[in-house]
Design a protein around this motif. Structure first.
Motif, PDB file in Angstrom:
ATOM      1  N   GLY A   8       0.837  -1.189   0.000  1.00 16.81           N
ATOM      2  CA  GLY A   8       0.000   0.000   0.000  1.00 16.81           C
ATOM      3  C   GLY A   8       0.874   1.242   0.000  1.00 16.81           C
ATOM      4  O   GLY A   8       2.096   1.164   0.164  1.00 16.81           O
ATOM      5  N   ASP A   9       0.256   2.391  -0.214  1.00 17.42           N
ATOM      6  CA  ASP A   9       0.996   3.652  -0.184  1.00 17.42           C
ATOM      7  C   ASP A   9       1.510   3.944   1.220  1.00 17.42           C
ATOM      8  O   ASP A   9       2.606   4.469   1.403  1.00 17.42           O
ATOM      9  N   LEU A  10       0.698   3.652   2.207  1.00 12.22           N
ATOM     10  CA  LEU A  10       1.047   3.801   3.619  1.00 12.22           C
ATOM     11  C   LEU A  10       0.865   2.442   4.285  1.00 12.22           C
ATOM     12  O   LEU A  10      -0.056   1.706   3.947  1.00 12.22           O
ATOM     13  N   ASP A  48      -9.564  -3.455   4.272  1.00 15.95           N
ATOM     14  CA  ASP A  48     -10.293  -3.709   3.028  1.00 15.95           C
ATOM     15  C   ASP A  48     -11.427  -2.705   2.846  1.00 15.95           C
ATOM     16  O   ASP A  48     -11.621  -2.165   1.754  1.00 15.95           O
ATOM     17  N   ARG A  49     -12.164  -2.441   3.908  1.00 23.03           N
ATOM     18  CA  ARG A  49     -13.266  -1.473   3.826  1.00 23.03           C
ATOM     19  C   ARG A  49     -12.764  -0.072   3.495  1.00 23.03           C
ATOM     20  O   ARG A  49     -13.358   0.641   2.683  1.00 23.03           O
ATOM     21  N   VAL A  50     -11.688   0.353   4.131  1.00 27.66           N
ATOM     22  CA  VAL A  50     -11.129   1.684   3.869  1.00 27.66           C
ATOM     23  C   VAL A  50     -10.624   1.772   2.435  1.00 27.66           C
ATOM     24  O   VAL A  50     -10.885   2.753   1.735  1.00 27.66           O
ATOM     25  N   ASN A  51      -9.915   0.751   1.990  1.00 25.25           N
ATOM     26  CA  ASN A  51      -9.337   0.788   0.640  1.00 25.25           C
ATOM     27  C   ASN A  51     -10.397   0.706  -0.460  1.00 25.25           C
ATOM     28  O   ASN A  51     -10.173   1.186  -1.567  1.00 25.25           O
ATOM     29  N   ARG A  52     -11.546   0.111  -0.178  1.00 27.28           N
ATOM     30  CA  ARG A  52     -12.610  -0.002  -1.190  1.00 27.28           C
ATOM     31  C   ARG A  52     -13.479   1.248  -1.304  1.00 27.28           C
ATOM     32  O   ARG A  52     -14.209   1.390  -2.268  1.00 27.28           O
ATOM     33  N   LEU A  57     -10.093   7.650   1.875  1.00 23.03           N
ATOM     34  CA  LEU A  57      -8.722   8.093   1.597  1.00 23.03           C
ATOM     35  C   LEU A  57      -8.524   8.121   0.084  1.00 23.03           C
ATOM     36  O   LEU A  57      -7.981   7.181  -0.490  1.00 23.03           O
ATOM     37  N   PRO A  58      -8.965   9.189  -0.573  1.00 24.86           N
ATOM     38  CA  PRO A  58      -8.852   9.219  -2.030  1.00 24.86           C
ATOM     39  C   PRO A  58      -7.393   9.163  -2.480  1.00 24.86           C
ATOM     40  O   PRO A  58      -6.526   9.835  -1.924  1.00 24.86           O
ATOM     41  N   ASN A  59      -7.149   8.326  -3.465  1.00 20.92           N
ATOM     42  CA  ASN A  59      -5.828   8.157  -4.087  1.00 20.92           C
ATOM     43  C   ASN A  59      -4.760   7.637  -3.135  1.00 20.92           C
ATOM     44  O   ASN A  59      -3.567   7.802  -3.386  1.00 20.92           O
TER      45      ASN A  59
END
Length: 134
Positions: A8-10, A48-52, A57-59
């Motif tokens: 992931g980015d972070l 998973d919920r945050v990333n979907r 968290l846009p982009n």
């Protein structure tokens, strides 16, 4: 050997007692379903919920490096040190290739926080070590 890594980015670190304390000389024992696996799955579900959801968290995608504490404070401390090892420059002969060139390394992961551990003794030890690198 007891780890999960998601790119992931972070990156969020996780320390969970997936295994019980092992017998003398063995760090890990049997799997702990309720207090270990369920907590690990809860973190993966939340990521998973945050990333979907692009509104949260846009982009940006959250990754994870989740480590097993084996319900042992000293083992958890060793695991926590692996979070900072990737940030430190290499020493000695591995710092250069045989031909004298600098090796290509992936950029260090951007660890932004650590979730866990479940026991206070483990949390205190890990927090004391990690804050040195904050």
């Amino acid at each position: 050997p007891h780890a999960i890594r998601l790119e992931g980015d972070l990156t969020l670190g996780g320390l969970f007692p997936v295994h019980a304390r092992g017998p003398a000389g063995v760090p890990c024992g049997p799997v702990k379903k309720e207090k270990g696996i369920h907590r690990l799955e809860a973190m993966l579900y939340a990521l998973d919920r945050v990333n979907r959801d692009p509104r949260v968290l846009p982009n940006v995608t959250l990754g994870a490096r989740i480590l097993d504490t084996c319900s042992r404070d000293t083992y958890a401390l060793e695991q926590a040190l692996s979070f900072v090892r990737s940030l430190l420059p290499p020493d000695g002969p591995q710092a250069t290739c045989a031909d004298g060139s600098t090796p290509k390394r992936p950029p260090p992961e951007r660890l932004v926080g650590v979730i866990g551990a479940s026991a206070s003794s483990v949390s205190i030890m890990v927090a004391n070590v990690l804050r040195l690198f904050a």
